[in-house]
Scaffold this motif. Structure first.
Motif, mmCIF file in Angstrom:
data_model
loop_
_atom_site.group_PDB
_atom_site.id
_atom_site.type_symbol
_atom_site.label_atom_id
_atom_site.label_comp_id
_atom_site.label_asym_id
_atom_site.label_seq_id
_atom_site.Cartn_x
_atom_site.Cartn_y
_atom_site.Cartn_z
ATOM 1 N N ASN A 108 -25.654 -44.611 33.900
ATOM 2 C CA ASN A 108 -24.422 -43.952 34.327
ATOM 3 C C ASN A 108 -24.258 -44.232 35.808
ATOM 4 N N GLU A 109 -23.162 -44.877 36.142
ATOM 5 C CA GLU A 109 -22.924 -45.338 37.505
ATOM 6 C C GLU A 109 -21.824 -44.476 38.132
ATOM 7 N N TRP A 110 -22.213 -43.464 38.887
ATOM 8 C CA TRP A 110 -21.279 -42.489 39.440
ATOM 9 C C TRP A 110 -20.670 -42.989 40.737
ATOM 10 N N PHE A 111 -19.338 -43.137 40.747
ATOM 11 C CA PHE A 111 -18.543 -43.462 41.936
ATOM 12 C C PHE A 111 -19.018 -44.731 42.635
ATOM 13 N N LYS A 112 -19.350 -45.770 41.872
ATOM 14 C CA LYS A 112 -19.819 -47.034 42.441
ATOM 15 C C LYS A 112 -18.759 -48.129 42.427
ATOM 16 N N THR A 113 -17.537 -47.811 41.998
ATOM 17 C CA THR A 113 -16.487 -48.822 41.932
ATOM 18 C C THR A 113 -15.247 -48.348 42.684
ATOM 19 N N LEU A 114 -14.762 -49.195 43.575
ATOM 20 C CA LEU A 114 -13.549 -48.914 44.346
ATOM 21 C C LEU A 114 -12.334 -49.414 43.571
ATOM 22 N N ASN A 115 -11.326 -48.567 43.413
ATOM 23 C CA ASN A 115 -10.075 -48.933 42.750
ATOM 24 C C ASN A 115 -8.983 -49.052 43.801
ATOM 25 N N VAL A 116 -8.245 -50.168 43.783
ATOM 26 C CA VAL A 116 -7.122 -50.381 44.698
ATOM 27 C C VAL A 116 -5.982 -50.973 43.884
ATOM 28 N N SER A 117 -4.762 -50.435 44.073
ATOM 29 C CA SER A 117 -3.605 -50.993 43.373
ATOM 30 C C SER A 117 -2.344 -50.777 44.185
ATOM 31 N N ALA A 118 -1.331 -51.559 43.841
ATOM 32 C CA ALA A 118 0.005 -51.399 44.407
ATOM 33 C C ALA A 118 0.978 -51.655 43.266
ATOM 34 N N GLY A 119 2.038 -50.869 43.211
ATOM 35 C CA GLY A 119 2.927 -51.009 42.071
ATOM 36 C C GLY A 119 4.388 -50.842 42.406
ATOM 37 N N MET A 120 5.183 -51.212 41.407
ATOM 38 C CA MET A 120 6.624 -51.085 41.497
ATOM 39 C C MET A 120 7.106 -50.440 40.201
ATOM 40 N N GLN A 121 8.054 -49.531 40.323
ATOM 41 C CA GLN A 121 8.629 -48.868 39.150
ATOM 42 C C GLN A 121 10.141 -49.078 39.151
ATOM 43 N N PHE A 122 10.659 -49.439 37.994
ATOM 44 C CA PHE A 122 12.102 -49.591 37.806
ATOM 45 C C PHE A 122 12.549 -48.518 36.821
ATOM 46 N N ARG A 123 13.368 -47.581 37.304
ATOM 47 C CA ARG A 123 13.854 -46.492 36.455
ATOM 48 C C ARG A 123 15.068 -46.979 35.672
ATOM 49 N N MET A 124 14.916 -47.036 34.330
ATOM 50 C CA MET A 124 16.000 -47.506 33.468
ATOM 51 C C MET A 124 16.992 -46.384 33.160
ATOM 52 N N ASN A 125 16.467 -45.166 32.962
ATOM 53 C CA ASN A 125 17.293 -43.968 32.773
ATOM 54 C C ASN A 125 16.400 -42.761 33.080
ATOM 55 N N LYS A 126 16.835 -41.562 32.765
ATOM 56 C CA LYS A 126 16.049 -40.364 33.100
ATOM 57 C C LYS A 126 14.710 -40.294 32.376
ATOM 58 N N LEU A 127 14.604 -40.911 31.207
ATOM 59 C CA LEU A 127 13.396 -40.812 30.388
ATOM 60 C C LEU A 127 12.538 -42.070 30.359
ATOM 61 N N LEU A 128 13.077 -43.213 30.771
ATOM 62 C CA LEU A 128 12.372 -44.480 30.585
ATOM 63 C C LEU A 128 12.295 -45.267 31.883
ATOM 64 N N SER A 129 11.069 -45.721 32.201
ATOM 65 C CA SER A 129 10.838 -46.557 33.387
ATOM 66 C C SER A 129 9.919 -47.701 33.009
ATOM 67 N N LEU A 130 10.022 -48.801 33.730
ATOM 68 C CA LEU A 130 9.091 -49.923 33.612
ATOM 69 C C LEU A 130 8.261 -49.972 34.881
ATOM 70 N N GLN A 131 6.961 -50.228 34.720
ATOM 71 C CA GLN A 131 6.073 -50.293 35.875
ATOM 72 C C GLN A 131 5.300 -51.593 35.868
ATOM 73 N N PHE A 132 4.984 -52.086 37.060
ATOM 74 C CA PHE A 132 4.125 -53.245 37.267
ATOM 75 C C PHE A 132 3.123 -52.846 38.341
ATOM 76 N N GLU A 133 1.820 -52.849 37.997
ATOM 77 C CA GLU A 133 0.796 -52.348 38.924
ATOM 78 C C GLU A 133 -0.465 -53.200 38.862
ATOM 79 N N PRO A 134 -0.538 -54.299 39.643
ATOM 80 C CA PRO A 134 -1.785 -55.071 39.712
ATOM 81 C C PRO A 134 -2.901 -54.201 40.298
#
Length: 154
Positions: A108-134
């Protein structure tokens, strides 16, 4: 290529800040060259592991227009290793020899991995969005039985 699936829950702290956590089941497939393990040297190793990835990430949302928004996150992941499989290969003048090893539920490897991301969200309407997050998952220390420097992109 590996396989990941899971559920994340996000809690909004303010208009710009939020925190997310959850559980992701992962199968990671990897290989390495010039490996030393338990005092033995191998020319290369192939491996895979099945594990739970438990991330804790903090998100920041940049000021945005109505339809497009941008965000970034940073956090840490813990890996709970269910099963690790390794095949070590040694080349000699007599041919290539291999040694297989399996480890179950020991690392069990506790807190040994760094997560980094940046993303973009396109809101299509009030209920639906598309996201891209490398996403980049970078090791802060070796993980698993072989102390693998396990880098993941997604």
């Amino acid at each position: 290529m590996g396989i990941n699936y899971g559920v994340l829950f996000e809690y909004r702290l303010s208009e710009r800040w939020s925190v997310a956590t959850g559980g992701i089941w992962s199968k990671k497939i990897y290989s390495a060259i010039d490996v030393e393990y338990n005092g033995y040297n191998a020319d290369w190793v192939d491996g895979d592991c099945r594990m739970w990835d438990i991330p804790i990430n903090v998100y920041y949302s940049f000021p945005s227009r109505k339809q497009f928004s941008f965000y970034a996150s940073v956090g840490l992941s813990s890996y709970l290793m269910n099963e690790e499989n390794y095949v070590y290969y040694i080349e000699s003048s007599y041919g290539t020899y291999d040694y297989a090893m399996q480890v179950k539920g020991e690392n069990n490897e506790w807190f040994k991995t760094l997560n980094v991301s940046a993303g973009m969200q396109f809101r299509m309407n009030k209920l639906l969005s598309l996201q891209f997050e490398p996403t980049l998952k970078a090791p802060l220390a070796g993980v698993g039985e072989g102390e693998v420097s396990l880098v993941s992109l997604g």
